[in-house]
Scaffold this motif. Sequence first.
Motif, PDB file in Angstrom:
ATOM      1  N   SER A  56       1.402  18.096  45.747  1.00 26.30           N
ATOM      2  CA  SER A  56       2.040  17.034  46.517  1.00 26.30           C
ATOM      3  C   SER A  56       2.585  17.535  47.866  1.00 26.30           C
TER       4      SER A  56
ATOM      5  N   ILE B  94      -0.590   6.579  57.835  1.00 25.33           N
ATOM      6  CA  ILE B  94      -0.545   6.761  56.373  1.00 25.33           C
ATOM      7  C   ILE B  94      -0.659   8.252  56.096  1.00 25.33           C
ATOM      8  N   SER B  95       0.238   8.779  55.289  1.00 28.98           N
ATOM      9  CA  SER B  95       0.235  10.226  55.024  1.00 28.98           C
ATOM     10  C   SER B  95      -0.971  10.631  54.169  1.00 28.98           C
ATOM     11  N   ASP B  96      -1.268  11.916  54.190  1.00 27.68           N
ATOM     12  CA  ASP B  96      -2.345  12.437  53.344  1.00 27.68           C
ATOM     13  C   ASP B  96      -2.080  12.103  51.879  1.00 27.68           C
ATOM     14  N   GLU B  97      -0.841  12.259  51.482  1.00 27.70           N
ATOM     15  CA  GLU B  97      -0.512  12.052  50.052  1.00 27.70           C
ATOM     16  C   GLU B  97      -0.721  10.604  49.633  1.00 27.70           C
ATOM     17  N   GLU B  98      -0.398   9.699  50.537  1.00 28.28           N
ATOM     18  CA  GLU B  98      -0.621   8.276  50.264  1.00 28.28           C
ATOM     19  C   GLU B  98      -2.126   7.996  50.135  1.00 28.28           C
ATOM     20  N   LEU B  99      -2.889   8.592  51.026  1.00 27.72           N
ATOM     21  CA  LEU B  99      -4.346   8.419  50.983  1.00 27.72           C
ATOM     22  C   LEU B  99      -4.918   8.994  49.690  1.00 27.72           C
TER      23      LEU B  99
ATOM     24  N   ALA C 212      -3.330   9.324  46.854  1.00 26.87           N
ATOM     25  CA  ALA C 212      -2.916   8.461  45.741  1.00 26.87           C
ATOM     26  C   ALA C 212      -3.800   7.215  45.667  1.00 26.87           C
ATOM     27  N   GLN C 213      -4.087   6.638  46.829  1.00 21.00           N
ATOM     28  CA  GLN C 213      -4.922   5.425  46.850  1.00 21.00           C
ATOM     29  C   GLN C 213      -6.369   5.748  46.459  1.00 21.00           C
TER      30      GLN C 213
ATOM     31  N   CYS D 163     -10.278   5.751  51.530  1.00 19.73           N
ATOM     32  CA  CYS D 163      -9.212   6.729  51.802  1.00 19.73           C
ATOM     33  C   CYS D 163      -9.774   8.146  51.915  1.00 19.73           C
TER      34      CYS D 163
ATOM     35  N   GLN E 200      -6.733   5.974  42.856  1.00 18.15           N
ATOM     36  CA  GLN E 200      -6.734   4.624  42.257  1.00 18.15           C
ATOM     37  C   GLN E 200      -8.037   3.869  42.516  1.00 18.15           C
TER      38      GLN E 200
END
Lengths: 192, 77
Positions: free
Chosen positions: A71, A6-11, A13-14, A22, A17
């Motif tokens: 980003s 899982i990319s840093d950006e995905e982490l 974003a999660q 994350c 949320q």
Amino acid sequence: MNKPLISDEELVAQYIQGNEACLKTLLIRHKSQIFTSIFYLVNDRYLAEDFFQETFIKVINTLRAGKYKESGKFLPWVMRIARNLVMDHFRKTKTLPTVVDSDGVDVFTFIRIKETNAEEKMVRKETQDKGRQLIEHLPEDQRETLVLRHYAGLSFKEIAAITGTNTNTSLARMRYALKGMRKLIEKHNIIL
Amino acid sequence: MQVFTQDDVLRFIYNEVDAKEKKSIEDALRLNPSLLTLYTELKEVVAKLGNAKMEPDNSTIDLIMAHSAASKMETSH
């Protein structure tokens, strides 16, 4: 380096949320790079712990406030925060890490590092002491570039953006830093 | 043959070259002894630096996670 699942950006974003785990993953993924970099910039383990914590408090507050606009550049962003905190500290106290000889290393303690046995502890301490002493001898701009490239893992372009120079200057500083360290290793017959 | 600078060698060591440039530098290193010496010297120092990595204390990580949890509660109220 292998691409993470899982990319840093995905982490990020999660985490924004509400998924707290994350942040823990991001910390585990980058803690060594960031902490080692901070340590070699401040030359004090306890100060490094404080700056590491302060950096991530800023990270959390920025993410929670919805102000994260970097980003694809999580690590360079965190390193920029850390670097600015360190620079602010030295500006306020009007001090910079000083060069000390091996006898002067008295506050450097590894009490809080987990070692599996005494021998490992001794070897690790010796290596880190030597590495630290070598890096301390470099001029500030070279030390900063070396730390950001080697330990933080930033590209020369990213370092140039953080330090307000250009890529060629970052490359030149790194080259001088490595050559300087090589001379020191040879001169003092140091084994790392 | 393409001429490479010391900075090109440095970018090569840190994997900041594309595949085509990487191949060209590898060829140049095979044919140019002084470039190979420079590469070997820099690479040796870089390898030695790798032994000095550190980690923060677990309690520092715990404090950060505690701050995160507290700030999450504040945000949700």
